[in-house]
Design a protein around this motif. Sequence first.
Motif, mmCIF file in Angstrom:
data_model
loop_
_atom_site.group_PDB
_atom_site.id
_atom_site.type_symbol
_atom_site.label_atom_id
_atom_site.label_comp_id
_atom_site.label_asym_id
_atom_site.label_seq_id
_atom_site.Cartn_x
_atom_site.Cartn_y
_atom_site.Cartn_z
ATOM 1 N N LEU A 141 -7.052 -40.547 -79.600
ATOM 2 C CA LEU A 141 -8.451 -40.118 -79.659
ATOM 3 C C LEU A 141 -9.302 -41.364 -79.684
ATOM 4 O O LEU A 141 -9.163 -42.191 -80.585
ATOM 5 C CB LEU A 141 -8.724 -39.311 -80.932
ATOM 6 C CG LEU A 141 -8.231 -37.869 -81.008
ATOM 7 C CD1 LEU A 141 -8.631 -37.277 -82.351
ATOM 8 C CD2 LEU A 141 -8.790 -37.049 -79.870
ATOM 9 N N LYS A 183 -14.365 -38.144 -84.038
ATOM 10 C CA LYS A 183 -12.895 -38.248 -84.072
ATOM 11 C C LYS A 183 -12.336 -37.883 -85.438
ATOM 12 O O LYS A 183 -11.432 -37.051 -85.564
ATOM 13 C CB LYS A 183 -12.460 -39.676 -83.715
ATOM 14 C CG LYS A 183 -12.998 -40.187 -82.394
ATOM 15 C CD LYS A 183 -12.481 -41.583 -82.095
ATOM 16 C CE LYS A 183 -12.801 -42.618 -83.139
ATOM 17 N NZ LYS A 183 -14.153 -43.180 -83.148
ATOM 18 N N SER A 184 -12.906 -38.529 -86.479
ATOM 19 C CA SER A 184 -12.396 -38.273 -87.829
ATOM 20 C C SER A 184 -12.689 -36.838 -88.255
ATOM 21 O O SER A 184 -11.880 -36.208 -88.939
ATOM 22 C CB SER A 184 -13.009 -39.247 -88.826
ATOM 23 O OG SER A 184 -12.462 -40.530 -88.637
ATOM 24 N N GLU A 194 -10.323 -36.854 -70.351
ATOM 25 C CA GLU A 194 -8.962 -36.849 -70.861
ATOM 26 C C GLU A 194 -8.016 -37.245 -69.747
ATOM 27 O O GLU A 194 -8.325 -37.073 -68.553
ATOM 28 C CB GLU A 194 -8.589 -35.489 -71.428
ATOM 29 C CG GLU A 194 -8.545 -34.354 -70.404
ATOM 30 C CD GLU A 194 -7.948 -33.095 -70.994
ATOM 31 O OE1 GLU A 194 -8.703 -32.154 -71.279
ATOM 32 O OE2 GLU A 194 -6.720 -33.067 -71.191
ATOM 33 N N TYR A 248 -7.779 -38.662 -75.224
ATOM 34 C CA TYR A 248 -9.024 -37.899 -75.145
ATOM 35 C C TYR A 248 -10.166 -38.830 -75.523
ATOM 36 O O TYR A 248 -10.064 -39.571 -76.508
ATOM 37 C CB TYR A 248 -9.006 -36.724 -76.137
ATOM 38 C CG TYR A 248 -8.082 -35.608 -75.722
ATOM 39 C CD1 TYR A 248 -8.593 -34.461 -75.113
ATOM 40 C CD2 TYR A 248 -6.714 -35.691 -75.972
ATOM 41 C CE1 TYR A 248 -7.740 -33.425 -74.749
ATOM 42 C CE2 TYR A 248 -5.866 -34.662 -75.620
ATOM 43 C CZ TYR A 248 -6.383 -33.522 -75.001
ATOM 44 O OH TYR A 248 -5.556 -32.513 -74.641
ATOM 45 N N VAL A 257 -15.652 -33.664 -75.775
ATOM 46 C CA VAL A 257 -14.668 -34.415 -74.990
ATOM 47 C C VAL A 257 -15.289 -34.723 -73.635
ATOM 48 O O VAL A 257 -15.699 -33.806 -72.925
ATOM 49 C CB VAL A 257 -13.379 -33.590 -74.811
ATOM 50 C CG1 VAL A 257 -12.400 -34.345 -73.909
ATOM 51 C CG2 VAL A 257 -12.738 -33.294 -76.158
ATOM 52 N N LEU A 263 -13.996 -38.950 -76.849
ATOM 53 C CA LEU A 263 -15.048 -38.134 -77.432
ATOM 54 C C LEU A 263 -16.369 -38.887 -77.420
ATOM 55 O O LEU A 263 -16.407 -40.100 -77.614
ATOM 56 C CB LEU A 263 -14.714 -37.774 -78.892
ATOM 57 C CG LEU A 263 -13.987 -36.447 -79.114
ATOM 58 C CD1 LEU A 263 -12.544 -36.562 -78.661
ATOM 59 C CD2 LEU A 263 -14.072 -36.055 -80.569
ATOM 60 N N ASP A 315 -5.282 -41.863 -88.742
ATOM 61 C CA ASP A 315 -6.659 -42.320 -88.560
ATOM 62 C C ASP A 315 -6.699 -43.846 -88.625
ATOM 63 O O ASP A 315 -6.599 -44.431 -89.693
ATOM 64 C CB ASP A 315 -7.562 -41.693 -89.634
ATOM 65 C CG ASP A 315 -9.028 -41.753 -89.246
ATOM 66 O OD1 ASP A 315 -9.367 -42.510 -88.322
ATOM 67 O OD2 ASP A 315 -9.832 -41.043 -89.883
ATOM 68 N N SER A 318 -18.577 -40.276 -83.083
ATOM 69 C CA SER A 318 -18.385 -39.351 -81.971
ATOM 70 C C SER A 318 -17.634 -38.095 -82.417
ATOM 71 O O SER A 318 -17.522 -37.149 -81.647
ATOM 72 C CB SER A 318 -17.616 -40.047 -80.848
ATOM 73 O OG SER A 318 -16.358 -40.468 -81.329
ATOM 74 N N ILE A 364 -6.079 -41.860 -83.895
ATOM 75 C CA ILE A 364 -7.420 -42.411 -83.662
ATOM 76 C C ILE A 364 -7.278 -43.918 -83.673
ATOM 77 O O ILE A 364 -6.694 -44.467 -84.607
ATOM 78 C CB ILE A 364 -8.406 -41.999 -84.773
ATOM 79 C CG1 ILE A 364 -8.649 -40.492 -84.756
ATOM 80 C CG2 ILE A 364 -9.735 -42.753 -84.607
ATOM 81 C CD1 ILE A 364 -9.630 -40.042 -85.809
ATOM 82 N N HIS A 376 -9.207 -47.818 -82.273
ATOM 83 C CA HIS A 376 -10.147 -48.611 -81.467
ATOM 84 C C HIS A 376 -9.415 -49.690 -80.682
ATOM 85 O O HIS A 376 -9.942 -50.251 -79.735
ATOM 86 C CB HIS A 376 -11.204 -49.254 -82.375
ATOM 87 C CG HIS A 376 -12.232 -48.288 -82.859
ATOM 88 N ND1 HIS A 376 -13.058 -47.607 -81.996
ATOM 89 C CD2 HIS A 376 -12.568 -47.871 -84.105
ATOM 90 C CE1 HIS A 376 -13.859 -46.814 -82.694
ATOM 91 N NE2 HIS A 376 -13.579 -46.952 -83.980
#
Lengths: 291, 373, 293, 251
Positions: free
Chosen positions: D32, D40-41, D230, D220, D227, D222, D174, D38, D205, D207
């Motif tokens: 993600l 995600k969490s 993908e 995906y 979304v 977000l 996460d 956006s 998740i 970065h």
Amino acid sequence: MIDFAIYALTLVAIWSVMAISLNIQFGMTGLVNFGQILPFAIGAYAAAIGVQYDLPWWVGAVAGLVAAPIAGILVILPAGRSSQDYWALITLGAGEIFRLTMLNVPSIAGGADGVTVSRLPDRTLAAGLAVALCVVAYAVAQQIGNGPFGRMLRVIREDETLAATLGRSPMSFRMRVTVVSWAMAGVAGVLYAHVIGYVAPTSFLVTDTFLVWTAVILGGPGRNIGVVIGAAILILMSVSTRFLAEWSGLPSDLVANLRLAVFGLILVLMFLFRPAGLFPETKRVQNVDGL
Amino acid sequence: MKRNLLNAAVFAAAAIVAQPGALLAADTIPVGVIANLTGQDVNTSLQMARGVELAADEINAAGGIDGKMIELIVEDSEYKAQEALTAATKLYQVNQVPAVIMFGGSSLMIPVGELAQQEGKVLINTSSSSAKLGDYPGALFSILPLDNIVGKELGQYVYDKGARSIATIVPNNTFGTGIADAAGAAFEAAGGKIVRKVAYTEGQPDYRADVQAIIAAEPDALVGVGYGDDSRTVFKNARELGFDAPWYAAYPSIFAVENEEWMNGKLSGVDNGGYANDGGAAVLAAYKAKWPDEDEPLAHIYYGYDAMMVLAKAIEAGGVESAEIAAALPSVVESYVGATGKIVWDDRGQRIDPPLDIIEYKGGKFETVGTID
Amino acid sequence: MIQVFVNSIIYASEIAIVAVGISLAYSILRFANFAHIQFAVVGGYATYVATELGLPLILAVPASAVFVGGLAVVVDILVFSRLRHISPEGKMIVSWGVALLIRAIVASIFGGGSIIIETNTTPIRFAGAIFTSLDVIVVSATVAFMVLLHAFLYRTRTGSGLRALASNYDLAVTRGIPGERMIRLMWFISGAYAAIGGSLIALETRLQPNMDLIILLPVFAAVTIGGLSNVFGAVLGALFLSLAQNFIISIDFGSLVSDQSWFVPSQFRDYVAVLALVLVLLLRPSMTKRGAN
Amino acid sequence: MLTVSDVSIAFGGFQALRGVSMVARPGSIVGLVGPNGSGKSTLLNIVSGIYRPDAGKVRLNDKPLPLGRIEAVAARGIGRTFQVPRLAQRLTVLQNMLVGARDQPGERLFDLFLRPGRVAAMEADALARSVAILKRLGLVEKANDYAGNLSGGQQKLLTMGVLLMSDPQVLLLDEPAAGVNPVLIEQQVEFLRSLRDEGRAIVLIEHNMEMISNVCDVVYVLDAGAVIAEGTPAEIRDNAEVIQSYLGQPA
């Protein structure tokens, strides 16, 4: 002198049970119960009401043992999901509701005057029972504290969301802890009533809850032996100030007030300088070699 | 305030100079006093302890009992049963006192009475009037009389004074409601009407709503009983709210009068006789000599005084052992006329048939204006 | 019926002025301060001492307010400022310790008995209600001090700084508001208001060292009803609680069911306070849910 | 198989997620990505039961999850870690591991007091599994240290270890690599692959695009609660718009 020592031992043992019961809730689980005097009072009043109706002593004892944890469930069911400072005020309020009822409705148990309870005739017997109760409470608390149950309690204390993401219901653990510890305090209350021989609302004030809190904070939250020592220090300090008053010639009301000041000071100083208590919770080390 | 600090300083200094441990020398007779020096009702309790002190001073000044001085050991009960028991256990077991004189409600008196009986010791009650206190004959003796006679006489007295409707205000305990019931029954039997009954829980910060309700009910007179800080607060509320009907009371002398001027001529009632006699006057004089800066004392000094006096006489007649004291007490009481008048005990050591006087509050103190046979 | 309203307003005034201080502290430091009640008691005693020294009440009460405001700051410096990082419930326990200590000191100095401050009051009858000239002073003083506090919080830069700290402490500090200095100021105001409230209560009732246990529950109930961190909510909470308390003891329940009149005894006011406290805490799901994530 | 369909949630006036759908198959790793805020969490919080969505469903193996009840969701075999590692700081590493084990008789008062044998047997078994996992994570030397004394990276590894003790079908992770030193990241990547090969579904998740490219099967993207793209890491990397708008941010 020896009789007085035996009497003091009885008080130490009873209040140690209270400290242990609060320790399971606060020290291990992090439940901030400012109404711990409630199950104690329920136990004492159960004993007293049993005697009022000429029932044998054990009926009152069983009633206290059952009624105290039921009260605990009634308090925690609606309030168990509150944050801890709310829960503190709610339990404080619950304890006061019970005391006010006993005070203002004399038909239950004598109102402000209170009622007599059959007094344990033998001082040594009273001390023996109190110490036995204390040993049992200690053993139960140790078994809980050292096993997987206590491990999960500590996880809930540290981070209840973590416990939930691991598939445990924090509420269920809190409920069970409340049942065990309130039952403990209830039995302590039953015994207290029979030791003192009298039950009246003045014995169950908010200040008495904080005596137990001071014992736990002083001894070491989470450490059973610590809180027992904490309770022993406070009760012995309490009874020994009578001798201090006599010896020093200071008026006893002044000494009584100074003693309260010391209790307050203990709470503050422990938080400032030794927040883990005189006997901090120990690290549990397990041998992993050869696995 | 200043007194308390000063006391503390003097005592602290004395403690450094004095030899600790020499307090209980062999040539003294230790006597225990249990009073609530902290907690509720402190002022009243201190008055009782001072009465005991005055009696002990008097005895010691006259050479003690067979040359032995009375040594008072005062313990605090905090108005809690547990602490009262701790105090009593210490006094009986550690200080080995044969007898304890105690102030406190039945929640404290009864457990200590039970302890005294189990241990074969003596307890003299100066403040509790529960009927259960008679359950410890030979151990617990009462200087304070039981209530119902006074209540009954009060009801009749109020009717005779011309009141036809009354409100009652009493503390919500056996003592208070007992008086209210007895006085109310006698008053109604005589043909009067009770328009409002108040039984208040002790220790409230104010009784404004109760007093307002009474004013609204417009009674001819107010009938009640009370003591200590609570009675003072009731008076304050009544005065401030402009209540000015006469006030009839059982034991008016144990009230703590709040404002002399306002109360003047307004308060009267039925009390144990005796304070006006020579014995009572002498105690009052001694009190004023010892504590010149204090307000008028409460009647509890007389009960404390008499308790110490009959105890001393019993020690003199019987001996210093508890059993000897318990055996001698009923007979020495028969010939004793103290600050609270003649003391008559039933066979359980409970005071009955106290001398009853009509007293009125005039010019800052109570005056006896009549007696009831 | 007018009497009920009059009594409610008088009692609410006494409670409210103590309660706002708790809300003020809660709004910034997020804990319910038991010691605050004791500040009120000290304020009552300080006013008593000042009157004994010959000061008229109009000076004695402000002197007491300054003294207790200073005391609150000292307590913060010695205790609470060192414990900013611990949990709210930990601070509550500490504040109980502070309260116990102060109470014991007060009792050691003044003795355990009660003290009544002499006042000259005259009864007033108005529209069937009875009250006193003192009551008028108490209510006016409370209203005046509330207006003053409101003006301070909403009309001055310092006041809006305090409000910024209350709504988001870290954000306010990063925007240059001196957090710790403002907290000291907050303690001073909170302590001073406690002293004023304690003095008014002492004038209306009596002084005793354990007075804190008597006013603890009504004050906490008022604060809770008002929403804990909402300063003027506490005032409304006090009024609401006071009305409920006075109504419950003024209704002739007896005459509803029979011709005997029966009233709820006045001590049952305490129940109203405790029940209000407990119920409000239980029924605030939005607030109790906080901290879930 | 974890299926998220049309999930929406708003906080106050803020629409955090709008009609998000996602699938995570056993034996695959789903990434993600997207800028901060956006959603995600929030998505992870819904799947793990912390929030109940305003609309939409989450199914595990075609059965709906009891959303809003964290412990019930966890009991279905969904485990998660948090951006800031959640551990019992004042318990040891080993004890944190033991807590992860499911169905412990020692957590029932009846068994604790009356069946000490069963409790001891379970404890011995859990201990052996804990030590084995700690060895895989390279944390066995730290077994008796307080969890609070570990470095941030080690704490993240440990949270994964605790999860594994409960043998979850789905792992929601996460930002496991944020603030972790490169050596430990390497270890993590290896570890994630081995977990996938055991047949677990992993939602990640992250970065760190390098890690995403390395381990993810599907990604995906977000933005503002929806979304926007993908595909496989390669497809996403080639999507110029995505790169421009979002992935250019510092990892």
